[in-house]
Design a protein around this motif. Structure first.
Motif: not given
Length: 912
Positions: A711-732
């Motif tokens: 579960e923690l590994a999945d959380t880390v992956k989500q954070l890494r994916d967000w960072k690599e996608s641009g770190s934005q707080r934006r709706e699709a």
């Protein structure tokens, strides 16, 4: 391109007529926007209809949608599409776009355009032009101008009710700029006596207030009478405006946007806490490292050259260190009777709110994240002309705290934004063939002095004593007091009440605290170089509006030197860009420390200081950060230049970096356009600074070993994916209701206060940690929450929700530098020791995983607890921007974006 007679300063179109694109040096390439809208006027009928069925007066919210939708559509932006998101800022109004024409007197015409309702004020005389500016200001912002003049006099609660926010605001103003009527009049007379330009400014102000008063005469008893006066029990009574009202309003605006320094007592207490925790030598070393006045990793606006100012000397003289536990803040609220709030929480919402005022109570005291600027030199643009995207980030209000106008009269040619009650000149906007804007600079122009307390009777003084030693004589403080009374107000739940707002004034400034130094009772006083001089800056603004005064980048810089407020000024014309940092920077006595309280003694005073006039020597223009035609300029309230002392936590991670990295990349690629520069601004406006600049270091530490918990590994992956996608707080997509990386953003919001405390508190200890968080808030998230301990963890103003401007103040630099140190990397301006895990990478990683696990398990309802706007757990709503109602009309929420509230996009293809 060369000059043309068509562009001469004296060229004029007819009343209300547009200047053609061929005649306007901007050639339809100047644009701007002011959400929610230009119109801030509503009659009682319009207010009641708004509350009953939701209708709004015309032009009160028509700039909200284009401002909001840029966030969702900027990726496909082109120069041709800029008109979808910004208004035409050309001079004049085409005949087919005229909405209304008003001639309040024979020598001036106010033409309003259909698109935004902006007043285009054309006078055949200068007096008429200024009269028209005042009349138009009354039309658009009369209620707000009245509110501001009462704030400036410490009389807001008597005028608008005893809501806690109103009282908090007038007290904070009274702590910064309390004036008697004689004080205000002396400022008026000082303007009048400041040479030819001062005499002209005095007359301009007289004509301006005459225009406001003419509108009052026209509207009292009319159908368009402002409804707020009726709703607050004032009926049809509006007191005429005077020149001293202009000074009172200027003192409010200066206190909010043009001030700096004055935190020396807090600094001294933090230093004492360091010494208590680490010993004298270790504490001094640690304080210096954390204070980081000149962090080598900080992004600067001026590249290369060093501009030394306000640095702490190696061996300071005259330091007045308070005794630990002796300091008490001066209470500006006295003799309260019958105050209180009956505000109740709304069913299904959050915990309710304290009674609100007509303006935010922390408008002056909260840390300001005001404005940004992006400029690129013509050598890097597609056209060969400079490009600028800039504007003030003054907050979101309905009506807006700024207003737009065009001035066209003898010696006046400008269009742009001004503060209500000060709109006799455009303060930020465009001139004939140039444009300018500003950001709050906040350099240190306020020092704290420790005055010895005494009793005129000769008795032993205490910290309650009302006199102080001045040149060997026991001298009473001057007590500045206003008595405010108010009636019950059903709208905000306050009861009837009264109280006195009080300030104590000495020759060395205003009393902020009392305490003891070396066993003796003292008062700590704040001396600001611009106190008693809030209106002096009018000369610089006058020049900005005068086409004969601003003919080049250098002449603009010279005009900015006449502004005493602390601002970073930016300029662009067809050939050049420029930057200049303004402010009355006092010349301090040699080896005194501007970072700490100073003993009130002649040998430690500012050079050539005149206590009665509060004048002193100021640093010469050449010592202020400045540049002309630098490859590019960016500023988002970041450090001005190397050597120029910065505030707390201004290090290698700052929101200014979000602009700097993007604009630097554009310049490297070349062929920058207006659209590309807008895209860089808007992309940065949607980014979470922590995710882009600090999360990589956090993930590096965590990634030093495998994360075995699934579960923690999945959380880390989500954070890494967000960072690599641009770190934005934006709706699709607009109104989607959910961020593209919602879970990662939620986890980081919940994690940040936990990881900061886990990283630093074990070594700092409770007392020192609390002291530091009061000076440098750990977080300023878009939702305004997750501060790690309320006021002590968030700092003043850091927990304000729905404000838009975010991510300026926080511990991101401290976290990033420490994590790099723990990983064995070289760090410029490092902290005094490794903190995370006591310097052990393994223990640091364990702490991060433990706090991350806790954050992941934290319900969204706790991270976003809900309020009067949002249901608990609604992340997008929690981040959203709410325009604070300062009158009877409200406007819809918009999605969070971290950008100026009035904004220009400009490129001049020609000169006059």
């Amino acid at each position: 391109m060369g000059s043309s007679p068509a562009f001469a300063a004296g060229a004029r179109a007819g009343d209300g007529a547009a200047v053609s694109a061929a005649e306007d040096p901007c050639g339809s390439q100047c644009r701007d926007i002011l959400p929610a809208g230009q119109n801030g006027h509503a009659s009682l009928v319009e207010i009641l209809l708004h509350k009953a069925v939701g209708t709004r007066p015309k032009h009160s919210a028509d700039q909200l949608a284009p401002y909001d939708k840029l966030l969702h559509e900027y990726s496909g932006l082109s120069d041709e599409k800029l008109s979808d998101y910004f208004n035409d800022a050309s001079f004049g109004v085409p005949e087919d776009q005229v909405e209304s024409v008003k001639k309040p007197r024979a020598d001036v015409t106010i033409t309003r355009d259909k698109a935004t309702g902006t007043p285009h004020i054309k006078g055949t005389t200068r007096s008429g032009t200024e009269f028209g500016a005042g009349y138009a200001a009354g039309q658009d912002r009369l209620w707000l101008i009245d509110v501001l003049r009462h704030v400036g006099r410490g009389e807001l609660s008597s005028f608008a009710g005893g809501a806690e926010g109103n009282r908090q605001l007038e007290q904070s103003l009274w702590a910064t700029a309390p004036y008697t009527e004689d004080d205000l009049q002396r400022q008026v007379e000082r303007i009048r006596g400041s040479g030819e330009r001062g005499a002209q400014a005095y007359q301009d102000i007289q004509d301006y207030v005459s225009g406001i008063n003419a509108f009052i005469d026209d509207t009292v008893g009319a159908l368009n009478y402002p409804g707020e006066y009726v709703l607050t029990g004032h009926g049809s009574k509006i007191k005429d405006f005077t020149a001293t009202d202009v000074v009172a309003i200027a003192s409010v605006i200066g206190a909010i946007f043009g001030n700096g320094g004055g935190g020396e007592v807090g600094n001294a207490l933090a230093k004492l806490a360091f010494e208590k925790q680490y010993g004298k030598a270790g504490g001094e070393k640690a304080y210096t490292a954390w204070r980081a006045q000149n962090d080598t990793g900080a992004t600067t606006t001026a590249h290369g050259k060093e501009f030394p100012y306000a640095q702490s000397p190696r061996n300071p003289r005259g330091v007045a260190t308070p005794e630990s536990g002796s300091v008490t803040a001066f209470d500006h609220s006295q003799n309260e009777e019958g105050t209180g709030s009956a505000a109740k929480k709304k069913p299904g919402k959050g915990d309710g709110v304290k009674s609100k005022g007509v303006l935010p109570g922390d408008l002056i005291t909260s840390k300001k994240g005001m404005s940004n600027a992006l400029l690129v030199s013509g050598k890097h643009t597609a056209s060969g002309n400079p490009v600028a995207v800039f504007g003030p980030q003054t907050g979101y209000y309905s009506p807006q705290i700024m207003m737009v106008q065009e001035l066209d009269g003898p010696g006046l040619r400008s269009r742009g934004a001004s503060f209500p009650g000060l709109s006799f000149y455009v303060e930020l906007g465009r001139g004939l063939d140039y444009s300018w804007s500003a950001t709050s600079a906040s350099q240190d122009i306020t020092d704290t002095f420790a005055v010895d307390l005494c009793e005129e009777s000769g008795a032993e003084p205490t910290t309650e004593s009302q006199s102080y030693m001045l040149r060997g004589k026991c001298t009473p403080f001057e007590k500045l007091s206003k008595h405010n009374e108010w009636k019950p107000t059903l709208a905000d739940g306050t009861k009837a009440g009264s109280y006195d707002v009080v300030s104590l004034r000495s020759a060395y400034g205003l009393v902020s605290h009392t305490g003891k130094v070396d066993g003796k009772p003292v008062a700590f006083t704040a001396l600001r170089s611009t106190y008693h001089h809030d209106a002096d800056s009018v000369i610089g603004f006058q020049k900005f509006n005068d086409p004969s005064a601003i003919t080049s980048a250098r002449s603009f810089q010279r005009a900015a030197q006449d502004i005493g407020y602390t601002f970073n000024w930016f300029y662009a014309d067809t050939h050049h860009t420029a930057y200049y940092n303004s402010g009355d920077n006092p010349v301090r006595s040699k080896n005194t420390d501007p970072d700490q309280p100073i003993r009130a003694d002649k040998s430690y005073e500012w050079k050539d200081w005149d206590a009665e006039a509060n004048t002193s020597a100021v640093t010469p223009p050449a010592e202020h950060p400045q540049s002309v035609d630098q490859g590019y300029f960016v500023n988002w309230n970041n450090k001005q230049a190397r050597g120029y002392s910065a505030g707390w936590a201004n290090g290698p991670v700052h929101r200014g970096d979000l602009l700097d990295s993007r604009v630097a990349a554009l310049v490297k690629d070349g062929s920058v356009t207006r659209a590309k520069l807008v895209q860089a601004m808007e992309e940065a406006a949607a980014v979470d600074l922590r995710a882009e600049k600090v999360l990589p270091e956090l993930l590096d530490v965590i990634g030093s070993s495998e994360v075995t918990d699934p579960e923690l590994a999945d959380t880390v992956k989500q954070l890494r994916d967000w960072k690599e996608s641009g770190s934005q707080r934006r709706e699709a997509a607009k109104d989607d209701g959910k961020y593209e990386h919602a879970e990662a953003a939620r986890v980081l919001d919940a994690w940040w206060p936990l990881l900061v405390e886990g990283q630093f508190k074990p070594a700092l200890g409770d007392e020192l940690y609390k002291s530091l968080t009061s000076l440098a808030p750990i977080n300023e998230s878009p939702s305004g929450g997750q501060n790690g301990g309320g006021d002590s963890g968030g700092g003043v103003g850091a927990s304000q929700p729905h404000k838009g401007s975010s991510l300026q103040t926080g511990w991101w630099s401290f976290v990033q530098k420490d994590l790099r140190s723990v990983q064995g990397e070289d760090v410029g301006s490092p902290l005094d020791r490794p903190y995370c895990g006591g310097g052990s990478l393994e223990k640091c990683r364990t702490m991060l995983l433990t706090t991350l696990s806790e954050a992941a398990a934290t319900p969204a309802e706790k991270t976003y607890p809900g309020d009067d706007e949002c249901e608990p757990g609604d992340q997008v709503c929690a981040d959203s921007i709410v325009h604070r109602a300062m009158g009877g009309i409200t406007v819809p929420r918009i999605a969070w974006q971290n950008r100026p509230t009035y904004q220009q996009v400009v490129e001049f293809p020609a000169r006059r």
